[in-house]
Design a protein around this motif. Structure first.
Motif, mmCIF file in Angstrom:
data_model
loop_
_atom_site.group_PDB
_atom_site.id
_atom_site.type_symbol
_atom_site.label_atom_id
_atom_site.label_comp_id
_atom_site.label_asym_id
_atom_site.label_seq_id
_atom_site.Cartn_x
_atom_site.Cartn_y
_atom_site.Cartn_z
ATOM 1 N N ASN A 121 0.806 -1.224 0.000
ATOM 2 C CA ASN A 121 0.000 0.000 0.000
ATOM 3 C C ASN A 121 0.838 1.273 0.000
ATOM 4 N N LEU A 122 2.047 1.215 -0.563
ATOM 5 C CA LEU A 122 2.834 2.430 -0.746
ATOM 6 C C LEU A 122 2.303 3.219 -1.938
ATOM 7 N N GLU A 123 2.452 4.537 -1.875
ATOM 8 C CA GLU A 123 2.077 5.343 -3.019
ATOM 9 C C GLU A 123 3.001 5.014 -4.193
ATOM 10 N N PRO A 124 2.476 5.009 -5.422
ATOM 11 C CA PRO A 124 3.330 4.748 -6.582
ATOM 12 C C PRO A 124 4.433 5.796 -6.698
ATOM 13 N N ALA A 125 5.594 5.366 -7.194
ATOM 14 C CA ALA A 125 6.716 6.278 -7.417
ATOM 15 C C ALA A 125 7.356 5.930 -8.749
ATOM 16 N N LYS A 126 7.787 6.939 -9.515
ATOM 17 C CA LYS A 126 8.422 6.699 -10.803
ATOM 18 C C LYS A 126 9.931 6.753 -10.633
ATOM 19 N N LEU A 127 10.613 5.676 -11.009
ATOM 20 C CA LEU A 127 12.059 5.553 -10.855
ATOM 21 C C LEU A 127 12.682 5.215 -12.199
ATOM 22 N N MET A 128 13.560 6.063 -12.659
ATOM 23 C CA MET A 128 14.202 5.882 -13.963
ATOM 24 C C MET A 128 13.146 5.663 -15.050
ATOM 25 N N GLY A 129 12.031 6.372 -14.920
ATOM 26 C CA GLY A 129 10.976 6.286 -15.914
ATOM 27 C C GLY A 129 10.029 5.124 -15.743
ATOM 28 N N VAL A 130 10.233 4.287 -14.726
ATOM 29 C CA VAL A 130 9.373 3.119 -14.503
ATOM 30 C C VAL A 130 8.548 3.346 -13.245
ATOM 31 N N GLU A 131 7.231 3.258 -13.353
ATOM 32 C CA GLU A 131 6.377 3.432 -12.182
ATOM 33 C C GLU A 131 6.417 2.179 -11.315
ATOM 34 N N SER A 132 6.696 2.375 -10.024
ATOM 35 C CA SER A 132 6.771 1.271 -9.073
ATOM 36 C C SER A 132 5.600 1.362 -8.116
ATOM 37 N N ARG A 133 4.937 0.218 -7.876
ATOM 38 C CA ARG A 133 3.743 0.194 -7.027
ATOM 39 C C ARG A 133 3.934 -0.801 -5.891
ATOM 40 N N GLY A 134 4.834 -0.461 -4.978
ATOM 41 C CA GLY A 134 5.077 -1.320 -3.832
ATOM 42 C C GLY A 134 6.548 -1.386 -3.494
ATOM 43 N N MET A 135 6.873 -2.109 -2.413
ATOM 44 C CA MET A 135 8.258 -2.296 -1.991
ATOM 45 C C MET A 135 8.488 -3.760 -1.654
#
Length: 666
Positions: free
Chosen positions: A626-640
């Motif tokens: 339930n982490l907020e999405p984050a964009k890393l190196m152009g790739v959206e990440s939805r979780g940890m």
């Protein structure tokens, strides 16, 4: 029956360009032909085009061409499309071929001499779409149910075939041969037709109304009715009468048709054959419709899908697989691009693609391309071998019954067992601890993959041959038979295994394969990773402020149970893993979190260098969901993904025994 097999598609009416319905029928026939070839049968596969009749004249007029020019052009579209869909037909017949015209006229003469053709006047409702007179029971709400048009009343003198004379014979033949028409629902439908008086069949059209057709051999003022002409292609293509192909293949003839032409093939054709003194075909195999927008796919209704467009976007073998897997032969099926993408991602990218990728990578990396050797086996090894070998017979029985979807499910059961076997055996661990055991495990994986490659070849020939090439199998494709596949351990020496790119890359929702993604780079790797909610940090993040809801009494390093409960921790299963382009530490993971959380999602983790792809595929991990999405190196990440870190590196946290994806951690 001898080890021979003759399969035909209908010859397609050239009043419009090919569509998905044509592709399905032809691919189904091709799959059957390929299956029987690798089963050791002498096989002949026929397709072609039907080029006479009133609709052809109308279509030619609308396009500004003569009928001859028009049929040459449209027939060419069909002929050119089939190789591009990996169709392996042995012959392509046209009803304008001189050989066919002579065969039609010879059979008409024989039936006339037998006293089964007479001249009479008739008046009745005529459907120009069907190009035939309809009976009252065939008309629904005043319209032809296939073309949704009102039939016109026509009165004219024509020649008629005494089809009713053969009604009792046909009824008896169907009862005596229960698999003559299959599936059973269509056998029952034909028997229902035959409960009513059959009547005779009008087999001519006066040249005053239509000249584009085969002239009757006994009256040049008439041309042959299109169905009496078209059905005879199945004989003219194999050199009836007296030709070697006719003698070899006719008694094992299998027609594959859609249900809209059940009546001509299930009633007209057997009666015509009986009247001409020719034995009936072996099987009539009838499939349902592909529905688009809740209606039958039809050129006349306009709701068509272009097969080459789909194959070029999503891949030819993926397209063929979807058609065979998603339609139960005999029933209707709903077509949607969303379902196609879902099937590609789930079955091909996640299951088959990952299995091949991880297996071949381990064979290459751990054994340096040398073939694995089998040592002392354990129970899991024996179970894999037995399941893979047993699947060959089960698959063959299902294919012979045209249960294509079941046959593919049988193959995918083996694929699932192999993926589970890899997860359980953990070859990446054996590579460090027990090289002998490692070789035995990889041996069973490669032998089972050999069987998988043979079983998928009829449906996905290109993919199967790529797998066989990677496994170093010298006799590939049609030369790698089911008997060869069943020879567990009968391998050639000096096998050189190779690695190729992923067989089936995943398709992102809303994007077509090959579509470029926009990459947004805001800083260096280290800078990006410290902002990454899904990466594994080397130290606590300094930019995160304490939550106001933290219990002050718990102390600065403690949190309350209430705060801990806010983190939604779940078990996930890694389905795919690849480095993020341009990053030294980030990996893009596809993680299955179960149906409750929407299935698969992309998570970026800073574990590149700590884990190889094959060690991640199929692995269970703990995910903060339930982490907020984050964009890393152009790739959206939805979780940890959670991991522990010490002087020896990173260690992914996992469950000690297998749990269902999406299971809550409490």
């Amino acid at each position: 029956m001898s080890n021979r097999f003759y399969v035909t598609t209908p010859i397609y009416y050239v009043n419009a360009e090919p569509h998905l319905g044509h592709a399905y029928t032809t691919i189904a026939a091709d799959v059957l032909s390929r299956f029987y070839r690798i089963s050791g049968f002498e096989t002949f596969f026929l397709t072609g085009t039907d080029e006479h009749g009133e609709k052809i004249v109308r279509a030619a007029r609308a396009s500004g061409e003569s009928p001859g020019q028009y049929v040459d052009r449209i027939s060419g579209l069909f002929r050119d499309m089939w190789p591009r869909l990996s169709i392996s037909n042995d012959a392509f017949i046209r009803t304008t071929d001189e050989k066919h015209i002579k065969t039609v006229q010879a059979i008409l003469s024989a039936v006339k001499e037998n006293g089964d053709i007479y001249f009479s006047e008739y008046e009745g409702p005529y459907c120009f779409g069907c190009e035939r007179f309809l009976t009252e029971r065939e008309i629904v709400n005043g319209r032809c149910p296939d073309h949704q048009t009102e039939p016109e009343m026509i009165k004219e003198a024509n020649y008629f075939f005494k089809m009713g004379r053969y009604q009792d014979w046909l009824t008896g033949h169907i009862h005596d041969n229960p698999d003559f028409i299959r599936p059973e629902r269509y056998r029952n439908e034909v028997l229902s037709f035959l409960k009513e008086p059959l009547g005779d069949l009008c087999i001519s059209r006066p040249k005053s109304r239509l000249t584009w057709g085969i002239p009757l051999p006994f009256d040049d003022g008439f041309v042959t009715y299109v169905w009496f002409d078209a059905l005879i292609n199945y004989l003219s293509a194999i050199d009836y009468p007296g030709g070697m192909r006719y003698e070899t293949f006719w008694n094992v003839a299998n027609h594959v048709v859609a249900k809209d032409i059940l009546k001509p093939h299930g009633i007209y054709w057997p009666c015509m054959l009986k009247a001409a003194g020719i034995p009936p075909y072996r099987h009539l195999n009838v499939h349902g419709y592909w529905n688009v927008n809740e209606g039958k796919m039809s050129k006349s209704l306009g709701n068509v899908v272009r097969p080459l467009d789909l194959a070029s976007v999503y891949g030819l073998d993926a397209f063929r697989y979807f058609l065979m897997r998603d339609m139960v032969f005999g029933l209707d099926s709903e077509f949607s691009e969303e379902a196609l993408v879902g099937r590609i991602n789930a079955d091909l990218a996640n299951d088959l693609g990952n299995l091949v990728s991880r297996s071949l990578t381990m064979l290459k990396n751990y054994l340096k391309g040398e073939p694995p050797l089998c040592g002392v086996t354990e129970k899991p090894d024996d179970e894999v071998r037995e399941a893979a070998l047993a699947s060959i017979g089960i698959y063959a029985s299902q294919m012979k019954e045209l249960a294509f979807h079941k046959a593919l499910m049988t193959v995918w059961e083996v694929i699932g067992k192999l993926n589970k076997y890899i997860d359980t055996m953990a070859p990446w661990v054996l590579a460090k601890s027990d090289r002998g055991r490692l070789s035995t495990v990889l041996y069973h994986i490669s032998e089972a993959l050999k069987i998988v490659s043979a079983l998928i070849w009829p449906v996905m020939p290109g993919t199967a041959e790529r797998i066989q090439e990677m496994l170093g199998i010298r006799n590939r494709g049609i030369s790698f038979t089911l008997e060869d596949a069943a020879g567990w351990g009968a391998r050639e020496t000096e096998i050189q295994m190779t690695i190729t790119p992923a067989l089936f890359p995943r398709i992102e929702k809303g994007k077509h394969p090959g579509e470029k993604k926009k990459t947004e780079v805001r800083g260096k790797d280290s800078e990006m990773e410290t902002r990454d909610k899904t990466s594994v940090p080397d130290k606590p993040r300094a930019d995160v402020k304490p939550d106001k809801n933290i219990d002050e009494k718990a102390g600065p390093d403690l949190i309350s149970i209430k705060d801990f409960a806010r983190a939604d921790l779940r078990i996930g299963k890694v389905k795919d893993a690849e480095p993020v382009p341009g990053s030294r530490k980030l990996m893009r993971l596809i993680v299955d979190l179960g149906p409750e959380l929407g299935g698969e999602r992309t998570i970026v983790a800073g574990i590149l260098g700590a884990y190889e792809k094959e060690a991640l595929l199929g692995r269970q991990v703990v995910v903060v969901a339930n982490l907020e999405p984050a964009k890393l190196m152009g790739v959206e990440s939805r979780g940890m993904v959670l991991a522990a870190s010490d002087s020896n590196g990173l260690h992914l946290i996992t469950a000690d025994t297998a749990a269902e994806p999406g299971s809550k951690i409490k």
